[in-house]
Design a protein around this motif. Structure first.
Motif, PDB file in Angstrom:
ATOM      1  N   GLU A  40      -1.181   6.401  -4.769  1.00 53.36           N
ATOM      2  CA  GLU A  40      -0.128   5.475  -4.336  1.00 53.36           C
ATOM      3  C   GLU A  40       0.946   5.336  -5.414  1.00 53.36           C
ATOM      4  O   GLU A  40       2.137   5.208  -5.106  1.00 53.36           O
ATOM      5  CB  GLU A  40      -0.737   4.117  -3.999  1.00 53.36           C
ATOM      6  CG  GLU A  40      -1.648   4.151  -2.775  1.00 53.36           C
ATOM      7  CD  GLU A  40      -2.233   2.794  -2.443  1.00 53.36           C
ATOM      8  OE1 GLU A  40      -2.071   1.841  -3.243  1.00 53.36           O
ATOM      9  OE2 GLU A  40      -2.864   2.675  -1.369  1.00 53.36           O
ATOM     10  N   ARG A  72       3.252   8.308  -5.134  1.00 57.24           N
ATOM     11  CA  ARG A  72       4.217   8.123  -4.043  1.00 57.24           C
ATOM     12  C   ARG A  72       5.346   7.193  -4.477  1.00 57.24           C
ATOM     13  O   ARG A  72       6.527   7.484  -4.272  1.00 57.24           O
ATOM     14  CB  ARG A  72       3.483   7.569  -2.825  1.00 57.24           C
ATOM     15  CG  ARG A  72       4.385   6.878  -1.806  1.00 57.24           C
ATOM     16  CD  ARG A  72       5.365   7.809  -1.106  1.00 57.24           C
ATOM     17  NE  ARG A  72       4.676   8.622  -0.148  1.00 57.24           N
ATOM     18  CZ  ARG A  72       4.323   8.199   1.084  1.00 57.24           C
ATOM     19  NH1 ARG A  72       4.583   6.972   1.462  1.00 57.24           N
ATOM     20  NH2 ARG A  72       3.723   9.026   1.908  1.00 57.24           N
ATOM     21  N   GLU A  90      -3.111   2.976   2.169  1.00 61.31           N
ATOM     22  CA  GLU A  90      -2.495   3.809   3.200  1.00 61.31           C
ATOM     23  C   GLU A  90      -3.408   5.008   3.481  1.00 61.31           C
ATOM     24  O   GLU A  90      -3.390   5.989   2.759  1.00 61.31           O
ATOM     25  CB  GLU A  90      -1.121   4.305   2.741  1.00 61.31           C
ATOM     26  CG  GLU A  90      -0.121   3.210   2.457  1.00 61.31           C
ATOM     27  CD  GLU A  90       1.203   3.788   1.991  1.00 61.31           C
ATOM     28  OE1 GLU A  90       1.773   4.646   2.712  1.00 61.31           O
ATOM     29  OE2 GLU A  90       1.662   3.410   0.908  1.00 61.31           O
ATOM     30  N   ASN A 103      -3.356   7.285   5.671  1.00 61.11           N
ATOM     31  CA  ASN A 103      -2.716   8.556   6.016  1.00 61.11           C
ATOM     32  C   ASN A 103      -2.059   9.230   4.817  1.00 61.11           C
ATOM     33  O   ASN A 103      -1.592  10.368   4.905  1.00 61.11           O
ATOM     34  CB  ASN A 103      -1.678   8.341   7.131  1.00 61.11           C
ATOM     35  CG  ASN A 103      -0.541   7.432   6.680  1.00 61.11           C
ATOM     36  OD1 ASN A 103      -0.687   6.693   5.722  1.00 61.11           O
ATOM     37  ND2 ASN A 103       0.580   7.506   7.381  1.00 61.11           N
ATOM     38  N   LEU A 104      -2.026   8.547   3.679  1.00 61.70           N
ATOM     39  CA  LEU A 104      -1.369   9.103   2.492  1.00 61.70           C
ATOM     40  C   LEU A 104      -2.104  10.344   1.992  1.00 61.70           C
ATOM     41  O   LEU A 104      -1.471  11.355   1.670  1.00 61.70           O
ATOM     42  CB  LEU A 104      -1.300   8.040   1.391  1.00 61.70           C
ATOM     43  CG  LEU A 104      -0.562   8.432   0.100  1.00 61.70           C
ATOM     44  CD1 LEU A 104       0.875   8.814   0.391  1.00 61.70           C
ATOM     45  CD2 LEU A 104      -0.621   7.275  -0.900  1.00 61.70           C
ATOM     46  N   GLU A 144      -3.947  12.394   3.727  1.00 63.40           N
ATOM     47  CA  GLU A 144      -3.713  13.484   4.677  1.00 63.40           C
ATOM     48  C   GLU A 144      -2.342  14.110   4.472  1.00 63.40           C
ATOM     49  O   GLU A 144      -2.174  15.331   4.590  1.00 63.40           O
ATOM     50  CB  GLU A 144      -3.849  12.961   6.104  1.00 63.40           C
ATOM     51  CG  GLU A 144      -5.250  12.457   6.435  1.00 63.40           C
ATOM     52  CD  GLU A 144      -5.315  11.820   7.804  1.00 63.40           C
ATOM     53  OE1 GLU A 144      -4.269  11.808   8.515  1.00 63.40           O
ATOM     54  OE2 GLU A 144      -6.393  11.323   8.175  1.00 63.40           O
ATOM     55  N   GLU A 145      -1.377  13.284   4.135  1.00 57.63           N
ATOM     56  CA  GLU A 145      -0.014  13.790   3.906  1.00 57.63           C
ATOM     57  C   GLU A 145       0.016  14.789   2.752  1.00 57.63           C
ATOM     58  O   GLU A 145       0.634  15.856   2.850  1.00 57.63           O
ATOM     59  CB  GLU A 145       0.914  12.614   3.596  1.00 57.63           C
ATOM     60  CG  GLU A 145       2.340  13.015   3.253  1.00 57.63           C
ATOM     61  CD  GLU A 145       3.189  11.830   2.848  1.00 57.63           C
ATOM     62  OE1 GLU A 145       4.068  12.024   1.983  1.00 57.63           O
ATOM     63  OE2 GLU A 145       2.968  10.716   3.370  1.00 57.63           O
ATOM     64  N   TYR A 146      -0.662  14.469   1.669  1.00 52.38           N
ATOM     65  CA  TYR A 146      -0.687  15.376   0.524  1.00 52.38           C
ATOM     66  C   TYR A 146      -1.562  16.589   0.798  1.00 52.38           C
ATOM     67  O   TYR A 146      -1.278  17.695   0.308  1.00 52.38           O
ATOM     68  CB  TYR A 146      -1.147  14.634  -0.731  1.00 52.38           C
ATOM     69  CG  TYR A 146      -0.065  13.767  -1.336  1.00 52.38           C
ATOM     70  CD1 TYR A 146       0.917  14.318  -2.154  1.00 52.38           C
ATOM     71  CD2 TYR A 146      -0.011  12.403  -1.092  1.00 52.38           C
ATOM     72  CE1 TYR A 146       1.914  13.545  -2.712  1.00 52.38           C
ATOM     73  CE2 TYR A 146       0.980  11.612  -1.646  1.00 52.38           C
ATOM     74  CZ  TYR A 146       1.949  12.186  -2.456  1.00 52.38           C
ATOM     75  OH  TYR A 146       2.943  11.395  -2.996  1.00 52.38           O
ATOM     76  N   GLU A 147      -2.626  16.415   1.567  1.00 50.56           N
ATOM     77  CA  GLU A 147      -3.463  17.569   1.938  1.00 50.56           C
ATOM     78  C   GLU A 147      -2.660  18.578   2.744  1.00 50.56           C
ATOM     79  O   GLU A 147      -2.814  19.798   2.573  1.00 50.56           O
ATOM     80  CB  GLU A 147      -4.675  17.098   2.744  1.00 50.56           C
ATOM     81  CG  GLU A 147      -5.771  16.456   1.894  1.00 50.56           C
ATOM     82  CD  GLU A 147      -6.967  16.045   2.728  1.00 50.56           C
ATOM     83  OE1 GLU A 147      -8.095  16.426   2.386  1.00 50.56           O
ATOM     84  OE2 GLU A 147      -6.770  15.337   3.745  1.00 50.56           O
ATOM     85  N   ARG A 148      -1.781  18.088   3.616  1.00 44.85           N
ATOM     86  CA  ARG A 148      -0.945  18.999   4.415  1.00 44.85           C
ATOM     87  C   ARG A 148       0.017  19.792   3.540  1.00 44.85           C
ATOM     88  O   ARG A 148       0.460  20.879   3.927  1.00 44.85           O
ATOM     89  CB  ARG A 148      -0.171  18.211   5.486  1.00 44.85           C
ATOM     90  CG  ARG A 148      -1.032  17.713   6.645  1.00 44.85           C
ATOM     91  CD  ARG A 148      -0.180  17.281   7.809  1.00 44.85           C
ATOM     92  NE  ARG A 148       0.665  16.145   7.471  1.00 44.85           N
ATOM     93  CZ  ARG A 148       0.306  14.870   7.629  1.00 44.85           C
ATOM     94  NH1 ARG A 148      -0.906  14.583   8.117  1.00 44.85           N
ATOM     95  NH2 ARG A 148       1.129  13.894   7.318  1.00 44.85           N
ATOM     96  N   LYS A 149       0.326  19.261   2.375  1.00 47.82           N
ATOM     97  CA  LYS A 149       1.201  19.967   1.439  1.00 47.82           C
ATOM     98  C   LYS A 149       0.443  21.033   0.643  1.00 47.82           C
ATOM     99  O   LYS A 149       1.030  21.740  -0.176  1.00 47.82           O
ATOM    100  CB  LYS A 149       1.850  18.971   0.471  1.00 47.82           C
ATOM    101  CG  LYS A 149       2.830  18.015   1.151  1.00 47.82           C
ATOM    102  CD  LYS A 149       3.411  17.035   0.139  1.00 47.82           C
ATOM    103  CE  LYS A 149       4.393  16.082   0.803  1.00 47.82           C
ATOM    104  NZ  LYS A 149       4.972  15.096  -0.153  1.00 47.82           N
TER     105      LYS A 149
END
Length: 226
Positions: free
Chosen positions: A46, A49, A67, A69-70, A72-77
């Motif tokens: 966090e 971010r 958060e 979903n935070l 998951e957001e970095y995993e997608r990157k």
């Protein structure tokens, strides 16, 4: 504010972990610095971010992230994530430091390692001892303090700092022997310190340089602004 992943020749590592972090201070402190690895430990994600930092590594049990979903957001990157069970032997900061040691850095800086949980703060200070015994210079930094641990026979030179003028010494975990201070307001010569004395609190550098030598033990060195 940007903190960049450094070129290959750099071996400095930054760890952001889940304690209190003054965002304004952290942004100014990190401005223009580069690191070979930027490790986010649990709620340190966090902080990444908030500071606009993209970590190179993420680890923890993630029980403190608000958060959900935070992550998951970095995993997608495509950022590597090491997930640990909540019921584990070591803290997330400890795991981050052990991972940093595996990377053979020249230095490790930890932000977010202090705060209202004194048990976590003390455990994080112990991580400086872990780093020092591995031959790695480590420091914990917050808006009021810069903290390092010296172990064994060491000589360190310190320049005056206008925003952190106090230097305090504390024996950590036992007796520290052979302490010399030169260029300080309160010099010492071949002094021993134990954890139950406050002899080393609130010293100051006089002139252009202070020199600290020690022969044996673990010594916590804290540079403070107030």
């Amino acid at each position: 504010m940007t903190v960049r992943k450094a070129e290959k020749e750099s071996k400095d590592i930054l760890i952001l972990t889940g304690g209190n972090l003054d965002g304004e201070f952290a942004a100014e402190y990190l401005r223009g610095k580069t690191y070979a690895h930027i490790i986010a430990a649990d709620r340190g994600l966090e902080a990444c971010r908030a500071l606009g930092i993209v970590p190179t590594d993420i680890l923890g049990d993630f029980d403190s992230i608000k958060e959900r979903n935070l992550l998951e957001e970095y995993e997608r990157k495509g950022i590597p994530v090491r997930t640990y069970p909540t019921r584990k032997d070591y803290t997330d900061t400890h795991l981050a430091v052990e991972y940093a040691i595996e990377l053979s850095p020249s230095s490790v800086t930890v932000l977010g390692a202090t705060g209202s949980r004194m048990d976590h703060t003390l455990a994080n200070l112990s991580m400086l001892c872990l780093l020092a015994k591995a031959g790695i210079w480590g420091k914990i930094v917050d808006s009021h303090n810069e903290i390092e641990m010296l172990c064994g026979q060491v000589e360190r030179k310190y320049a005056p700092s206008p925003d952190k003028k106090y230097i305090s010494l504390l024996a950590w975990g036992g007796e520290v022997k052979g302490i010399d201070l030169e260029g300080f307001a309160y010099p010492l010569k071949n002094v021993s310190m134990t954890p139950d004395v406050s002899l080393g609190i609130s010293n100051e550098i006089e002139g252009t340089q202070g020199i600290l030598r020690m022969r044996e033990g673990n010594l916590l060195v804290i540079r403070s602004s107030d």
